[in-house]
Design an enzyme around this catalytic site. Structure first.
Site, PDB file in Angstrom:
ATOM      1  CD  GLN A 222      -2.754  -1.218   2.511  1.00 36.52           C
ATOM      2  OE1 GLN A 222      -3.028  -2.305   2.999  1.00 36.52           O
ATOM      3  NE2 GLN A 222      -3.209  -0.083   3.035  1.00 36.52           N
ATOM      4  NE  ARG A 369     -13.033  -0.572   4.514  1.00 39.14           N
ATOM      5  CZ  ARG A 369     -13.895  -0.900   3.576  1.00 39.14           C
ATOM      6  NH1 ARG A 369     -14.434  -2.081   3.565  1.00 39.14           N
ATOM      7  NH2 ARG A 369     -14.218  -0.049   2.632  1.00 39.14           N
ATOM      8  CB  CYS A 370      -8.223   0.013  12.028  1.00 38.06           C
ATOM      9  SG  CYS A 370      -6.579   0.265  11.332  1.00 38.06           S
ATOM     10  CD  GLU A 739      -8.954   3.342   7.595  1.00 38.07           C
ATOM     11  OE1 GLU A 739      -8.054   2.606   7.994  1.00 38.07           O
ATOM     12  OE2 GLU A 739      -8.882   4.584   7.660  1.00 38.07           O
TER      13      GLU A 739
HETATM   14  N1  MCN Z   1     -14.222   9.415  -1.570  1.00 38.15           N
HETATM   15  C1  MCN Z   1     -15.125  10.305  -2.120  1.00 38.15           C
HETATM   16  N2  MCN Z   1     -15.523  11.390  -1.373  1.00 38.15           N
HETATM   17  C2  MCN Z   1     -15.065  11.592  -0.115  1.00 38.15           C
HETATM   18  C3  MCN Z   1     -14.159  10.668   0.445  1.00 38.15           C
HETATM   19  C4  MCN Z   1     -13.735   9.586  -0.323  1.00 38.15           C
HETATM   20  O1  MCN Z   1     -15.568  10.109  -3.241  1.00 38.15           O
HETATM   21  N3  MCN Z   1     -15.450  12.647   0.591  1.00 38.15           N
HETATM   22  C5  MCN Z   1     -13.728   8.277  -2.359  1.00 38.15           C
HETATM   23  C6  MCN Z   1     -12.245   8.447  -2.673  1.00 38.15           C
HETATM   24  O2  MCN Z   1     -11.982   9.256  -3.715  1.00 38.15           O
HETATM   25  C7  MCN Z   1     -11.791   7.022  -2.830  1.00 38.15           C
HETATM   26  C8  MCN Z   1     -12.647   6.282  -1.815  1.00 38.15           C
HETATM   27  O3  MCN Z   1     -13.801   7.093  -1.603  1.00 38.15           O
HETATM   28  O4  MCN Z   1     -12.025   6.579  -4.124  1.00 38.15           O
HETATM   29  C9  MCN Z   1     -11.918   6.090  -0.463  1.00 38.15           C
HETATM   30  O5  MCN Z   1     -11.294   7.283  -0.146  1.00 38.15           O
HETATM   31  P1  MCN Z   1     -10.520   7.634   1.200  1.00 38.15           P
HETATM   32  O6  MCN Z   1     -11.470   7.694   2.315  1.00 38.15           O
HETATM   33  O7  MCN Z   1      -9.675   8.806   0.919  1.00 38.15           O
HETATM   34  O8  MCN Z   1      -9.607   6.359   1.498  1.00 38.15           O
HETATM   35  P2  MCN Z   1      -8.330   5.858   0.674  1.00 38.15           P
HETATM   36  O9  MCN Z   1      -8.572   6.031  -0.752  1.00 38.15           O
HETATM   37  O10 MCN Z   1      -7.099   6.387   1.276  1.00 38.15           O
HETATM   38  O11 MCN Z   1      -8.432   4.308   0.929  1.00 38.15           O
HETATM   39  C10 MCN Z   1      -7.942   3.738   2.114  1.00 38.15           C
HETATM   40  C11 MCN Z   1      -9.045   3.103   2.904  1.00 38.15           C
HETATM   41  C12 MCN Z   1      -8.453   2.203   3.913  1.00 38.15           C
HETATM   42  S1  MCN Z   1      -7.310   2.850   4.972  1.00 38.15           S
HETATM   43  C13 MCN Z   1      -8.778   0.884   3.958  1.00 38.15           C
HETATM   44  S2  MCN Z   1      -8.159  -0.057   5.205  1.00 38.15           S
HETATM   45  C14 MCN Z   1      -9.640   0.308   2.959  1.00 38.15           C
HETATM   46  C15 MCN Z   1     -10.573   1.296   2.371  1.00 38.15           C
HETATM   47  O12 MCN Z   1      -9.943   2.423   2.034  1.00 38.15           O
HETATM   48  N4  MCN Z   1      -9.164  -0.642   2.136  1.00 38.15           N
HETATM   49  C16 MCN Z   1      -9.876  -0.966   1.007  1.00 38.15           C
HETATM   50  N5  MCN Z   1     -11.444   0.804   1.467  1.00 38.15           N
HETATM   51  C17 MCN Z   1     -11.076  -0.234   0.676  1.00 38.15           C
HETATM   52  N6  MCN Z   1     -11.808  -0.579  -0.415  1.00 38.15           N
HETATM   53  C18 MCN Z   1     -11.367  -1.566  -1.226  1.00 38.15           C
HETATM   54  N7  MCN Z   1     -12.116  -1.887  -2.299  1.00 38.15           N
HETATM   55  N8  MCN Z   1     -10.214  -2.243  -0.975  1.00 38.15           N
HETATM   56  C19 MCN Z   1      -9.461  -1.968   0.110  1.00 38.15           C
HETATM   57  O13 MCN Z   1      -8.332  -2.613   0.322  1.00 38.15           O
HETATM   58 CU1  CUN Z   2      -6.218   1.119   9.322  1.00 39.80          CU
HETATM   59  S1  CUN Z   2      -6.307  -0.123   7.685  1.00 39.80           S
HETATM   60 MO1  CUN Z   2      -6.226   1.145   6.194  1.00 39.80          MO
HETATM   61  O1  CUN Z   2      -5.360   2.294   7.153  1.00 39.80           O
HETATM   62  O2  CUN Z   2      -5.026   0.647   5.189  1.00 39.80           O
END
Ligand code: MCN
Ligand code: CUN
Length: 787
Positions: A222, A369-370, A739
């Site tokens: 990641q 996911r925490c 998460e």
């Molecule tokens: N998003 C959005 N509008 C927002 C916030 C987010 O449209 N206000 C969209 C983002 O653009 C992104 C998705 O939602 O496409 C998730 O965004 P974000 O919350 O920024 O999280 P990350 O992209 O950094 O993803 C990490 C997060 C984590 S830490 C874990 S654990 C997890 C999760 O995402 N692992 C996943 N969701 C997952 N989903 C899939 N399919 N696979 C994983 O491994």
């Molecule tokens: Cu806490 S699990 Mo995600 O932060 O990759």
């Protein structure tokens, strides 16, 4: 399905547009490229020999028989790695870990030696022929016992099993409010150990080119850039001669933040043998040896006035870290972000103490996911608040509404030191209550109770803390937290944008494109998003802690705005007007008052390369390294209704309403997908999943036959809704959401079950709430039916 329905979206689709995910065409038609899809000429295969013992001295490893098997190329042991200075490597989290042991094994399933062969099956056969002589040692399984003075030591390099002792908050003030309170409730909770059940097990393909001296490593990580830096520091290979590629990743969920021995040994073997080497874990190997989540033994107490006003929170935790420490950087956050445990409530006094222990289990305490321990924090406070409500005979919703941080108090400084950016918790809860028909359900529950039927309603009003993070708060291996976005617009107006993050299924190819489309008015299909290649992408710290939107998403907005600034100057030049008079709307630049005479962003892109204004550099691109000024604090209100079968103890989730707030939304379909997936994982946590060990440190099971994850059959129907409270410091007002649902939902499920049983004198049942646990309680209380 009509053909156009299967096509990727077309057009300008900025923030808030429900467009289909661009990447899904590739994923759903089986055209993704995962690590195991990488096949290189002359590639060899690596398989590990693993320890059957949780704790044992290695007396001798006899490799002769295995080595003589045709097709076996090499066998690598810890002794050899030690000579290369690679027997131990730093984790990304501030501890160090064994790559291969030289002296003793510290958990069952630990990698002991690597067999490299012409094919995977020969390697597996040969691994079975390696004879290891062990001298079993007393295993350390219980983290409480691990901390006792006479406990055997887990780690050969430490003189104690204590990982850390960490505290936060004002102990004196907290003790004082507890003495003065009308009521104190307390409860022990065990947040069980979980496996991060992504679809694709971990693996890598290493390719060393002896001519250029360059090492390319495809791996399931990641955080590719951080791994590159760590590998360079450890191996002394110059950083520009290491290329890490995370191709498509079949889910990460935090389990792919960690560095695993296979990554290191495959790289070492490829350099040594001058051949590409592939290592891919089986599912069982993943279950037995990759980093685990949770495993928190919690004692929580809440102090309040008779009228329900919460005065203080006191929590003591013993956390089981297995043999290697896997939390966020221990120098600043030894217990991750557990100090968000005051939650959505205005609690004046709080004190938290977390003691970490090493045990003979795989590395524990890593992400799943925490948001790094926020899951445990939310579970603790939400369970305690429900227990308080029941003890006071108050409605759990009313008690929450009474204690929420009111909207006018934001930015709000919590008793444990966080500054919440924005929130409106009552609005979310009221919306959820209305949607589910809360008061009618309470009436129904009363009626049912009279008839001896068992029904419960559970609430969780969680606050998340995501977006790691501000430079003065976080620091991973000496790198301050930030993330990056580079946008390049080609002369024809087509775009390649590259990022320091790496999606594992979250849909960044769509949402990042939408951010750029929003600001520059370029159609999403003209924007290609690339991540996960350290040779081409700007340096970034990766995707975890729901940080991509708060950091790289913000960087994308800033880069796009930098480009827009330059584009405006070019448009003014083309329209022979002053820059101040240029209006930009939906991809078109025009002079104020003359919307019909315009230049498109595509015209401007061409001019940027062919006809830039005098004294302006050609080109249209920007890169931004964005340091967020604060974390973002998404939140939500979840309400769950359960019916319990008195004959079997089976809990049926009748309804589940989830109102989430992640500020402004980029793509509502993706956000809903994130929440549904997260709720399903939270459901698995509450009702099905647990990794258990016996007293000798043997894992029970270790496959999906025993480790139950929810399928479509068990999964309830999720009813989703939103409130929108933008983040005041994020350039788009967005907060992370990836998460939230896994963090917020377990407490709602457990609260519902306990709410159903409270009148029978049940105060708590630890997760996973398997039917037999409930049935036992019903039997004890004399209400189990024999039907
Ligand atoms: N998003 C959005 N509008 C927002 C916030 C987010 O449209 N206000 C969209 C983002 O653009 C992104 C998705 O939602 O496409 C998730 O965004 P974000 O919350 O920024 O999280 P990350 O992209 O950094 O993803 C990490 C997060 C984590 S830490 C874990 S654990 C997890 C999760 O995402 N692992 C996943 N969701 C997952 N989903 C899939 N399919 N696979 C994983 O491994
Ligand atoms: Cu806490 S699990 Mo995600 O932060 O990759």
């Amino acid at each position: 399905m009509a053909m156009e329905e299967t096509l990727p979206p077309m057009g300008v689709h900025g923030m808030g547009h429900k467009i289909r995910r661009k990447e899904d065409m590739r994923f759903l038609t089986g055209k993704g490229t995962y690590v195991d899809d990488i096949k290189l000429p002359n590639m060899a295969y690596l398989v590990f020999v693993r320890s059957p013992y949780a704790h044992a001295k290695i007396k001798k490893i006899n490799i002769e028989k295995a080595k003589s098997i045709p097709g076996v190329i090499d066998i690598i042991t810890g002794e050899e790695l030690e000579k290369a200075g690679l027997a131990w490597i730093p984790t990304l989290m501030g501890d160090k870990m064994m790559v291969l042991p030289t002296d003793k094994v510290v958990f069952q399933g630990q990698e002991i030696a690597a067999v490299i062969a012409e094919d995977k099956y020969v390697a597996m056969d040969a691994a079975n022929q390696i004879e290891v002589e062990y001298e079993p040692l007393e295993p350390v399984v219980d983290p409480k016992k691990a901390l006792e003075p006479n406990s055997p030591l887990v780690r050969p390099d430490k003189n104690s099993n204590l990982v850390f002792r960490w505290e936060a908050g004002n102990k004196e003030l907290t003790d004082k409010v507890f003495k003065e309170a009308d009521i104190v409730v307390s409860q022990d909770f065990y947040y069980q150990r979980l496996h991060v059940a992504y679809m694709e097990p971990v693996g890598s393909v290493a390719q060393y080119d002896p001519v250029s001296g360059k090492l390319t490593l495809w791996m399931t990580t990641q955080a590719p850039h951080v791994v590159r830096t760590v590998f360079s520091l450890v191996t002394k290979i110059p950083e520009n001669k290491i290329r890490i590629i995370s191709p498509d990743i079949g889910g990460g969920f935090g389990g792919k933040v960690y560095v695993y021995p296979g990554y290191v040994v495959s790289a070492y073997a490829s350099i040594k043998l001058g051949r590409p080497v592939k290592w891919i874990n089986t599912r069982s190997e993943d279950m037995k040896s990759t980093a685990f989540a949770r495993d928190f033994h919690i004692h929580g107490e809440l102090a309040a006035k008779k009228d329900g006003t919460i005065l203080g929170l006191r929590i003591k935790v013993i956390s089981d870290h297995g043999a290697f420490y896997g939390d966020a950087n221990p120098s600043k956050f030894p217990a991750g972000l557990f100090s968000i445990c005051t939650g959505a409530y205005d609690i004046k006094a709080a004190y938290v103490e977390v003691t970490g222990a090493y045990t003979n289990k795989p590395a524990g305490g890593i992400a799943y996911r925490c948001s790094f321990r926020v899951t445990e924090a939310v579970y603790t406070i939400e369970r305690l608040v429900d227990i308080l409500a029941h003890e006071l005979n108050m409605d759990p919703a009313e008690l929450r509404l009474k204690n929420f941080i009111p909207p006018e108090r934001f930015p709000y400084k919590s008793a444990l030191g966080w500054t919440y950016d924005s929130g409106n918790y009552a609005a979310a809860l009221k919306k959820a209550m209305e949607k589910i028909g809360y008061y009618e359900l309470r009436k129904e529950q009363e009626e049912k109770r009279k008839k001896g039927e068992i029904m419960g309603i559970g609430i969780s009003t969680f606050v998340e803390i995501v977006g790691a993070g501000p430079a003065d708060l976080f620091d991973i291996v000496g790198i301050k937290m930030f993330d990056s976005a580079e946008i390049r617009i080609h002369p024809t107006g087509k775009v390649i944008a590259r990022f320091g993050t790496r999606a594992q299924g979250q849909g960044h190819e769509t949402t990042y494109a939408q951010i750029i489309s929003e600001i520059l008015g370029i159609p999403v299909e003209d924007i290609i998003v690339e991540e996960g290649d350290t040779d081409t992408c700007p340096y970034g710290l990766g995707t975890y802690a729901s940080r991509s939107t708060p950091t790289a998403g913000a960087a994308a907005a800033v880069s796009a705005r930098k480009i827009l600034d330059k584009a405006k100057k070019i448009a003014a030049h083309l329209l022979e007007a002053r820059e101040e008079d240029i209006v930009f709307e939906k991809g078109k630049f025009y002079v104020k008052g003359y919307p019909d005479k315009y230049k498109t962003i595509q015209d401007v892109a061409l001019a940027a390369y062919t006809n830039p204004p005098p004294n302006m550099e050609a080109g249209l691109e920007a890169v931004t390294y964005y340091n967020p000024p604060n974390m973002t604090f998404p939140f939500g209100a979840y309400i769950c209704v359960v019916d319990i079968d008195k004959g079997t103890g089976q809990v049926k989730v009748r309804r589940f309403v989830a109102v989430d707030d992640c500020g402004n939304i980029i793509n509502p379909v993706i956000v809903d997908g994130q929440i549904m997936g997260g709720l399903t994982m939270g459901f698995g946590t509450a009702f099905m999943e647990e990794i258990k060990y016996d007293e000798n440190g043997n894992i029970y099971g270790g496959s999906f036959a025993e480790y139950l994850i929810p399928t479509a059959v068990e999964t309830p129907k999720w009813e989703l809704d939103k409130t929108v409270t933008p983040s005041p410091h994020h350039p788009l007002g967005a907060k992370g959401v990836g998460e939230s649902a896994t963090v917020g939902s377990p407490a709602a499920f457990v609260n519902a079950v306990v709410d159903a049983l409270w009148h029978l004198g049940v105060k708590h049942i630890d997760m996973p709430i398997w039917p037999w646990k409930v049935w036992k309680v019903l039997k004890e209380k004399g209400v189990a039916s024999d039907e």
